[in-house]
Write an enzyme that holds these catalytic residues in place. Structure first.
Site, PDB file in Angstrom:
ATOM      1  N   ASP A 137      10.701 -18.058  28.584  1.00  0.00           N
ATOM      2  CA  ASP A 137       9.892 -17.295  27.628  1.00  0.00           C
ATOM      3  C   ASP A 137       9.135 -18.248  26.708  1.00  0.00           C
ATOM      4  OD1 ASP A 137      11.101 -15.201  28.777  1.00  0.00           O
ATOM      5  OD2 ASP A 137      12.155 -14.473  26.985  1.00  0.00           O
ATOM      6  N   GLU A 144       8.103 -21.318  27.349  1.00  0.00           N
ATOM      7  CA  GLU A 144       6.946 -21.926  28.020  1.00  0.00           C
ATOM      8  C   GLU A 144       5.800 -20.922  28.107  1.00  0.00           C
ATOM      9  OE1 GLU A 144       8.379 -24.982  31.369  1.00  0.00           O
ATOM     10  OE2 GLU A 144       9.627 -23.187  31.186  1.00  0.00           O
ATOM     11  N   ASP A 171       5.230 -18.429  26.035  1.00  0.00           N
ATOM     12  CA  ASP A 171       4.641 -18.291  24.697  1.00  0.00           C
ATOM     13  C   ASP A 171       3.713 -19.462  24.387  1.00  0.00           C
ATOM     14  OD1 ASP A 171       5.852 -15.926  24.268  1.00  0.00           O
ATOM     15  OD2 ASP A 171       7.520 -16.730  23.087  1.00  0.00           O
ATOM     16  N   LEU A 192       4.482  18.163  42.356  1.00  0.00           N
ATOM     17  CA  LEU A 192       5.091  18.073  43.689  1.00  0.00           C
ATOM     18  C   LEU A 192       6.059  19.225  43.911  1.00  0.00           C
ATOM     19  CD1 LEU A 192       5.985  14.261  43.738  1.00  0.00           C
ATOM     20  CD2 LEU A 192       4.361  15.395  45.264  1.00  0.00           C
ATOM     21  N   GLU A 225       9.348   6.988  48.652  1.00  0.00           N
ATOM     22  CA  GLU A 225       9.258   6.163  47.428  1.00  0.00           C
ATOM     23  C   GLU A 225      10.232   6.718  46.414  1.00  0.00           C
ATOM     24  OE1 GLU A 225       5.307   6.597  45.875  1.00  0.00           O
ATOM     25  OE2 GLU A 225       4.433   5.967  47.760  1.00  0.00           O
ATOM     26  N   LYS A 241      11.208   8.287  43.014  1.00  0.00           N
ATOM     27  CA  LYS A 241      10.458   9.114  42.058  1.00  0.00           C
ATOM     28  C   LYS A 241      10.791   8.599  40.661  1.00  0.00           C
ATOM     29  CE  LYS A 241       9.432  13.924  41.048  1.00  0.00           C
ATOM     30  NZ  LYS A 241       9.592  13.898  39.604  1.00  0.00           N
ATOM     31  N   ASP A 288      11.079   8.368  36.791  1.00  0.00           N
ATOM     32  CA  ASP A 288      11.248   9.384  35.751  1.00  0.00           C
ATOM     33  C   ASP A 288      10.503   8.934  34.490  1.00  0.00           C
ATOM     34  OD1 ASP A 288      12.089  11.673  34.629  1.00  0.00           O
ATOM     35  OD2 ASP A 288      14.151  11.023  34.267  1.00  0.00           O
ATOM     36  N   ARG A 308      -1.678  12.639  32.150  1.00  0.00           N
ATOM     37  CA  ARG A 308      -1.926  13.761  33.052  1.00  0.00           C
ATOM     38  C   ARG A 308      -2.442  14.975  32.287  1.00  0.00           C
ATOM     39  NH1 ARG A 308       1.044  18.161  34.891  1.00  0.00           N
ATOM     40  NH2 ARG A 308       0.544  18.758  37.027  1.00  0.00           N
ATOM     41  N   GLU A 349       3.045   5.935  37.211  1.00  0.00           N
ATOM     42  CA  GLU A 349       3.983   6.434  36.221  1.00  0.00           C
ATOM     43  C   GLU A 349       4.275   5.339  35.192  1.00  0.00           C
ATOM     44  OE1 GLU A 349       4.646   9.461  37.277  1.00  0.00           O
ATOM     45  OE2 GLU A 349       6.430  10.129  36.177  1.00  0.00           O
ATOM     46  N   TYR A 373       1.251   4.434  42.493  1.00  0.00           N
ATOM     47  CA  TYR A 373       1.588   4.911  43.837  1.00  0.00           C
ATOM     48  C   TYR A 373       0.455   5.673  44.514  1.00  0.00           C
ATOM     49  CZ  TYR A 373       2.912   8.623  40.590  1.00  0.00           C
ATOM     50  OH  TYR A 373       2.927   9.516  39.551  1.00  0.00           O
ATOM     51  N   LYS A 407      15.106  15.949  45.053  1.00  0.00           N
ATOM     52  CA  LYS A 407      15.743  15.732  43.754  1.00  0.00           C
ATOM     53  C   LYS A 407      17.194  15.304  43.968  1.00  0.00           C
ATOM     54  CE  LYS A 407      12.603  16.822  40.689  1.00  0.00           C
ATOM     55  NZ  LYS A 407      12.777  17.667  39.568  1.00  0.00           N
ATOM     56  N   CYS A 450      36.912  23.551   6.793  1.00  0.00           N
ATOM     57  CA  CYS A 450      36.208  22.311   7.118  1.00  0.00           C
ATOM     58  C   CYS A 450      37.235  21.197   7.343  1.00  0.00           C
ATOM     59  CB  CYS A 450      35.269  21.930   5.970  1.00  0.00           C
ATOM     60  SG  CYS A 450      34.546  20.285   6.182  1.00  0.00           S
ATOM     61  N   CYS A 479      36.888  18.520   4.299  1.00  0.00           N
ATOM     62  CA  CYS A 479      37.163  18.768   2.887  1.00  0.00           C
ATOM     63  C   CYS A 479      38.007  20.009   2.646  1.00  0.00           C
ATOM     64  CB  CYS A 479      35.854  18.881   2.103  1.00  0.00           C
ATOM     65  SG  CYS A 479      34.964  20.401   2.470  1.00  0.00           S
ATOM     66  N   CYS A 524      29.891  24.464   6.359  1.00  0.00           N
ATOM     67  CA  CYS A 524      30.734  24.102   5.235  1.00  0.00           C
ATOM     68  C   CYS A 524      29.795  24.111   4.025  1.00  0.00           C
ATOM     69  CB  CYS A 524      31.303  22.693   5.447  1.00  0.00           C
ATOM     70  SG  CYS A 524      31.944  21.958   3.937  1.00  0.00           S
ATOM     71  N   CYS A 540      31.289  17.674   0.179  1.00  0.00           N
ATOM     72  CA  CYS A 540      32.096  17.366   1.373  1.00  0.00           C
ATOM     73  C   CYS A 540      31.748  15.940   1.830  1.00  0.00           C
ATOM     74  CB  CYS A 540      31.772  18.381   2.458  1.00  0.00           C
ATOM     75  SG  CYS A 540      32.459  17.950   4.046  1.00  0.00           S
TER      76      CYS A 540
END
Ligand code: IVH
Length: 690
Positions: A33, A35, A37, A83, A115, A117, A119, A138, A174, A226, A317, A413, A416, A431, A436
């Site tokens: 990281d 190098e 930067d 889909l 492929e 899917k 999320d 979308r 996505e 995709y 799914k 409760c 208390c 309560c 409390c």
């Protein structure tokens, strides 16, 4: 001879992009990281010396913009469809049958691409001459929000393609939030005592809707593409199959999820779905299924699409992740407003890669409806959300154990001992004891949270200690804490099993919290009103009260009628503010906060007496607008002097009908009230502003 700056810039940009790709797409960095930067820093230096050579696709220009006022909407070149779903092997095979029948293929097998899917939320990226021109969400499928500034901050997305087509193309994919980033963000929110995000998808969607690209950049979003949409462009006809297209997209430096597979038969697809139902936990992004797509693009053309989805694809799914365990007890949790909610204490069980020992039960009615009883074997389920839920009791008990008694909400409760009560029309038990300790804990966390007094570092564990040690009994006590007291507090380790996890003194962190408390005294009145946690008074109502009444003194003194005379303040909020102000202990609290130096005045501009260009007009908003949220639309109208009402009458000037507008639109038509679609509404606002 020294290298000319043009050449060095070109080298640096190409090298940096190559490393971004290795890191953000292939997860396989070649350099540290530090190098990386250093390269970025050198590029910044050269660009600072030659500002005329800075280009929009330079890696330094990812966060170039300032926060935007709102998003424009844009029309998609072709609708972004959804889909169809398949939930089991039978439905997958039925999909294959449909494809073969509609394609007139008889028994001949069809090749598919499987492929993962992703999320997340779908995104459309436009490139022209290989440069990223635009990113859009979308939206409603036809029009989406133009979120280019936010998209540019996502390092997996190239600002310039490598060797791609010069013509204008659109790629779709996505945007997602890596699980590790999701956990980090929630940890930070937890430390700040703020409400957590429910799942990575909501967090990613919320982040893309944020108006500040600098914040988006910090969230560390990822992306996969995709689909190539290249209307009327040679490239569209250039590829005969989806698999060729994916290979081309990846070769241009675009992020393609690497686990896709071409499958010659539906059997291979079924095997892929089974394999990933198990393997999905090994990934750093959320996936909720497998998308199965016909590989041959000509066959796709033949199959076409319905209004909602293509006939050439379906989404398998994954089954919900479930486990069975024993419900050891049902306990209750007391919230800031005194709401008492039950939760399940479970015998720890492994589920979807983590050990689960608690689950939400929503409310007492939910427990009664499911008839859950301590001792039951229960089925638990983890969807996309962090907190798993109890689906049902498994009856009879698998080993024949007789059931315990039905569960009842405790009469008192647990914190208390006050008697709990429930209003007739509510499902929530409460309560009512304002002192409390559980309520105090949650109230203090809310008081310090980012949208309230924004006292960084004052999170749940610190609040617990302040209460336990008797240092804080109400909000005003916070302002009497000294840096020495805070420095001396001891923090418990986050991970007790780690070797370095020795409880330690807060030290410098405590001093910072003391500074933060001091700084919060100058906050605007709207923050203070919200922080007080008055029931029904959210951030927006607090800001309205502060802006209209200017001082805390007036807010505390106004009768309900006066409170309600403000456009956005309804009777429920007005009554609640009055009830708060009538309580002597609250009057005392406000006095003590004032004495401690907490600002009690509004710094917002006074509402203008000048009638706005839309003064005298009443609007009703219905349905969802693609270009702005309901709150944003309301705020814009009010700024222009219009009133916004919740119901349609003959006096309504306009009904603004967004997507899926319902009965209000109907009523407007019956009453002959003028209706505006989103385009006409935006045009009207722009005209009024000009
Ligand atoms: S293809 C014509 N492939 O799932 C539809 N979609 O439930 C083209 N999604 O709106 C979509 N991963 O946002 C496709 N590998 C993938 C996907 C994917 C996630 C999303 C996409 C779509 C939604 C439908």
């Amino acid at each position: 001879m020294p290298t000319p700056p043009e050449q060095r810039l070109k080298e640096l940009r190409e090298t940096i992009r190559r490393h971004e790709e290795r890191y953000y797409i292939h997860n396989d960095p070649e350099i540290s990281d530090e190098e990386f930067d250093r390269l970025l820093h050198e590029l910044e230096q050269v660009e600072a010396d030659h500002p005329d050579l800075v280009t929009a696709d330079s890696p330094t220009q990812r966060v170039a913009g300032h926060p935007v006022e709102g998003f424009e909407t844009v029309e998609h070149v072709t609708p972004m469809l959804s889909l169809d779903n398949a939930y089991n092997e039978g439905e997958l095979r039925a999909f294959d049958e449909r494809v073969r029948k509609a394609g007139g293929l008889g028994e001949a097998p069809v090749a598919y691409v499987a492929e993962l899917k992703i999320d997340g939320l779908s995104i459309a990226l436009t490139y022209e001459e290989g440069r990223l021109l635009r990113g859009a969400t979308r939206g409603n499928g036809t029009r989406g929000d133009e979120v280019t500034a936010n998209v540019r901050t996502i390092r997996a997305i190239p600002l310039a393609l490598r060797g791609g087509p010069a013509a204008r193309i659109e790629v779709r994919g996505e945007v997602y939030l890596p699980r590790a980033s999701f956990e980090r963000i929630n940890r930070e929110l937890e430390d700040a005592g703020e409400a957590l995000f429910a799942n990575p998808r909501n967090t990613a969607a919320g982040t893309m809707r944020n108006l500040d690209p600098a914040l988006v950049s910090k969230r560390n979003l990822g992306a996969f593409v995709y689909q190539l949409v290249a209307q009327g462009v040679a490239e569209a006809g250039h590829y005969r199959s989806h698999s060729e297209t994916l290979t081309a997209l990846a070769s241009w430096g675009l992020p393609v999820e690497p686990h896709w597979k071409r499958c010659e038969t539906i059997d291979a697809i079924v095997a892929f779905c089974e394999e990933w139902s198990e393997r999905r936990q090994t990934l750093d992004f959320g996936t909720d299924g497998v998308v199965i797509k016909v590989d041959d693009l000509a066959l796709r053309e033949t199959l076409g699409a319905t209004a909602k989805f293509p006939r050439w694809a379906t989404a398998f799914k994954f089954p919900a992740q479930q486990a069975t365990t024993t419900l050891e007890a049902i306990e209750v949790n007391v919230g800031r407003t005194g709401a008492v909610t039950p939760y399940a204490v479970l015998e720890p069980v492994k589920l979807a890669g983590s050990t689960i020992s608690m689950a939400t039960l929503h409310n007492a009615e939910d427990v009664a409806r499911k008839d859950l009883r301590p001792g039951d074997r229960v089925l638990i389920e983890k969807g996309g959300d962090v907190i798993p839920k109890v689906v049902k009791a498994i009856l009879p008990h698998p080993d024949g154990t007789p059931r315990g008694d039905p569960w009842r909400m405790p009469a008192e409760c647990p914190e208390c001992g006050s008697t709990l009560h429930r209003d007739e029309e509510e499902v929530v038990w409460r309560c009512d004891n304002p002192s409390c300790p559980a309520r105090l804990r949650r109230s203090l966390e809310h008081f310090a949270s980012r949208s309230a007094m924004n006292i960084e570092g004052l999170g749940a564990s610190l609040v617990d200690q302040l209460i336990e040690r008797g240092l804080v009994h109400d909000f005003a006590d916070l302002y009497h804490l000294t840096a020495t007291q805070l420095e001396a507090l001891v923090v418990a380790p986050r991970e007790p099993r780690s070797e370095r996890a020795v409880p330690r003194k807060l030290g410098k962190v405590g001093r910072n919290v003391a500074d933060e408390i001091e700084r919060s005294k100058a906050n605007d009145l709207s923050r203070l009103i919200y922080a007080l946690g008055i029931r029904h008074v959210g951030e927006k109502a607090a800001a309205t009260l502060a802006r209209h009444f200017r001082t805390m003194e007036r807010v505390m003194a106004e009768p309900p009628d006066a409170l309600q005379s403000v456009a956005e303040i309804g009777p429920v909020v007005a009554r609640s503010v009055r009830a708060f102000a009538d309580e002597p202990r609250n009057q005392e609290l406000v006095k003590r906060l004032k004495a401690a130096g907490v600002n009690m005045e509004s710094q917002a501009p006074e509402p203008s007496d000048q009638p706005g260009p839309l003064a005298g007009k009443t609007f009703v908003l219905t349905g969802a607008l693609a270009s702005m949220s309901r709150d944003e639309a309301q705020a814009a109208l009010e700024r222009l002097g219009a009133k916004v009402s919740g119901s349609v009458s003959k006096k309504t000037s306009y009904v603004v009908a967004g997507n899926e507008a319902g009965s209000k639109l109907e009523r407007a038509r019956q009453l002959g009230v003028e209706t505006l679609d989103e385009g006409a509404f935006v045009a009207l606002i722009m005209k009024a502003q000009s």
